[in-house]
Design a protein around this motif. Sequence first.
Motif, PDB file in Angstrom:
ATOM      1  N   VAL A   1       0.824  -1.201   0.000  1.00 51.84           N
ATOM      2  CA  VAL A   1       0.000   0.000   0.000  1.00 51.84           C
ATOM      3  C   VAL A   1       0.862   1.257   0.000  1.00 51.84           C
ATOM      4  O   VAL A   1       1.998   1.253   0.473  1.00 51.84           O
ATOM      5  N   ILE A   2       0.296   2.307  -0.544  1.00 50.46           N
ATOM      6  CA  ILE A   2       0.825   3.655  -0.378  1.00 50.46           C
ATOM      7  C   ILE A   2      -0.311   4.448   0.253  1.00 50.46           C
ATOM      8  O   ILE A   2      -1.445   4.428  -0.236  1.00 50.46           O
ATOM      9  N   VAL A   3       0.003   5.095   1.371  1.00 50.89           N
ATOM     10  CA  VAL A   3      -0.999   5.865   2.095  1.00 50.89           C
ATOM     11  C   VAL A   3      -0.491   7.277   2.344  1.00 50.89           C
ATOM     12  O   VAL A   3       0.712   7.535   2.326  1.00 50.89           O
TER      13      VAL A   3
ATOM     14  N   GLU B   1       2.208   1.965 -10.271  1.00 47.71           N
ATOM     15  CA  GLU B   1       3.433   1.300 -10.728  1.00 47.71           C
ATOM     16  C   GLU B   1       4.329   0.935  -9.543  1.00 47.71           C
ATOM     17  O   GLU B   1       4.948  -0.118  -9.511  1.00 47.71           O
ATOM     18  N   LYS B   2       4.380   1.807  -8.539  1.00 49.09           N
ATOM     19  CA  LYS B   2       5.216   1.532  -7.359  1.00 49.09           C
ATOM     20  C   LYS B   2       4.711   0.326  -6.572  1.00 49.09           C
ATOM     21  O   LYS B   2       5.507  -0.512  -6.143  1.00 49.09           O
ATOM     22  N   VAL B   3       3.403   0.208  -6.361  1.00 47.29           N
ATOM     23  CA  VAL B   3       2.911  -0.951  -5.614  1.00 47.29           C
ATOM     24  C   VAL B   3       3.049  -2.226  -6.441  1.00 47.29           C
ATOM     25  O   VAL B   3       3.356  -3.286  -5.898  1.00 47.29           O
ATOM     26  N   VAL B   4       2.860  -2.137  -7.754  1.00 54.47           N
ATOM     27  CA  VAL B   4       3.046  -3.309  -8.609  1.00 54.47           C
ATOM     28  C   VAL B   4       4.511  -3.726  -8.611  1.00 54.47           C
ATOM     29  O   VAL B   4       4.830  -4.918  -8.527  1.00 54.47           O
ATOM     30  N   ALA B   5       5.434  -2.767  -8.674  1.00 54.44           N
ATOM     31  CA  ALA B   5       6.867  -3.086  -8.637  1.00 54.44           C
ATOM     32  C   ALA B   5       7.241  -3.766  -7.319  1.00 54.44           C
ATOM     33  O   ALA B   5       7.969  -4.762  -7.307  1.00 54.44           O
ATOM     34  N   ALA B   6       6.741  -3.249  -6.215  1.00 57.31           N
ATOM     35  CA  ALA B   6       7.048  -3.840  -4.908  1.00 57.31           C
ATOM     36  C   ALA B   6       6.452  -5.242  -4.784  1.00 57.31           C
ATOM     37  O   ALA B   6       7.114  -6.169  -4.297  1.00 57.31           O
ATOM     38  N   ALA B   7       5.222  -5.412  -5.231  1.00 53.93           N
ATOM     39  CA  ALA B   7       4.575  -6.727  -5.157  1.00 53.93           C
ATOM     40  C   ALA B   7       5.282  -7.723  -6.068  1.00 53.93           C
ATOM     41  O   ALA B   7       5.503  -8.880  -5.691  1.00 53.93           O
TER      42      ALA B   7
ATOM     43  N   LEU C   1      -5.910   5.816   1.799  1.00 52.25           N
ATOM     44  CA  LEU C   1      -5.299   4.795   0.958  1.00 52.25           C
ATOM     45  C   LEU C   1      -5.203   5.336  -0.465  1.00 52.25           C
ATOM     46  O   LEU C   1      -6.209   5.672  -1.074  1.00 52.25           O
ATOM     47  N   ILE C   2      -3.969   5.406  -0.985  1.00 46.77           N
ATOM     48  CA  ILE C   2      -3.751   5.949  -2.325  1.00 46.77           C
ATOM     49  C   ILE C   2      -3.668   4.836  -3.359  1.00 46.77           C
ATOM     50  O   ILE C   2      -4.262   4.905  -4.424  1.00 46.77           O
TER      51      ILE C   2
ATOM     52  N   LEU D   1      -2.290  -6.736  -3.909  1.00 53.28           N
ATOM     53  CA  LEU D   1      -2.340  -7.905  -3.036  1.00 53.28           C
ATOM     54  C   LEU D   1      -1.633  -9.069  -3.705  1.00 53.28           C
ATOM     55  O   LEU D   1      -1.861  -9.355  -4.883  1.00 53.28           O
ATOM     56  N   VAL D   2      -0.762  -9.752  -2.937  1.00 50.18           N
ATOM     57  CA  VAL D   2      -0.113 -10.975  -3.409  1.00 50.18           C
ATOM     58  C   VAL D   2      -0.648 -12.135  -2.583  1.00 50.18           C
ATOM     59  O   VAL D   2      -0.673 -12.073  -1.354  1.00 50.18           O
ATOM     60  N   THR D   3      -1.091 -13.172  -3.273  1.00 46.01           N
ATOM     61  CA  THR D   3      -1.572 -14.381  -2.624  1.00 46.01           C
ATOM     62  C   THR D   3      -0.841 -15.580  -3.236  1.00 46.01           C
ATOM     63  O   THR D   3      -0.115 -15.444  -4.218  1.00 46.01           O
ATOM     64  N   SER D   4      -1.037 -16.729  -2.647  1.00 45.87           N
ATOM     65  CA  SER D   4      -0.471 -17.945  -3.236  1.00 45.87           C
ATOM     66  C   SER D   4      -1.530 -19.032  -3.239  1.00 45.87           C
ATOM     67  O   SER D   4      -2.456 -19.014  -2.436  1.00 45.87           O
ATOM     68  N   ARG D   5      -1.341 -19.954  -4.164  1.00 49.54           N
ATOM     69  CA  ARG D   5      -2.322 -21.024  -4.306  1.00 49.54           C
ATOM     70  C   ARG D   5      -1.637 -22.236  -4.925  1.00 49.54           C
ATOM     71  O   ARG D   5      -0.966 -22.105  -5.944  1.00 49.54           O
ATOM     72  N   PRO D   6      -1.822 -23.419  -4.329  1.00 50.40           N
ATOM     73  CA  PRO D   6      -1.320 -24.625  -5.000  1.00 50.40           C
ATOM     74  C   PRO D   6      -2.290 -25.030  -6.107  1.00 50.40           C
ATOM     75  O   PRO D   6      -3.506 -24.964  -5.935  1.00 50.40           O
ATOM     76  N   LEU D   7      -1.753 -25.394  -7.246  1.00 48.62           N
ATOM     77  CA  LEU D   7      -2.570 -25.848  -8.368  1.00 48.62           C
ATOM     78  C   LEU D   7      -1.969 -27.125  -8.932  1.00 48.62           C
ATOM     79  O   LEU D   7      -0.788 -27.396  -8.738  1.00 48.62           O
TER      80      LEU D   7
END
Length: 141
Positions: A11-13, A57-63, A18-19, A23-29
């Motif tokens: 997040v950037i706040v 772009e900053k939150v996508v880069a960090a994620a 909230l600006i 979200l990053v999640t994981s899932r077994p497939l």
Amino acid sequence: TPYPADGMHFVIVDGDVLISHALVTSRPLEYQASALKVMGLSSVFCYPTHRGHGFGEKVVAAATEHIRKTAVADFGLLFCGERVKSLYLRQGWIEPPGMRVTFGDDHRLYSGGVILMLRLSENLPRVKFDNPPLHVGAATW
């Protein structure tokens, strides 16, 4: 759909405003008898008054960097619209040719936009995920 308990929020706040968010999640497939671990990138947004300043772009880069450094997944996967695809391509995501994804109990074919992948493992089979399509579970993320 509630956020998964094990999700990582980026997040950037500005104070309590909230600006931008990702979200990053994981899932077994499972795909063609191979057990795969997939990291999903979702819920990316930037509040309209702050768009055009690079916050998304900053939150996508960090994620994306988090997904790369986690190193426990075979690949990352995200679903987006054509309008924002270039944002993810700049971060190293690719549009795998021919990739098809299904979801839900009835294995509906995802047709709501673009599917992008982030290759993380050389162990990932060099498959196209097109025949059969990759089933991601009850819902996309």
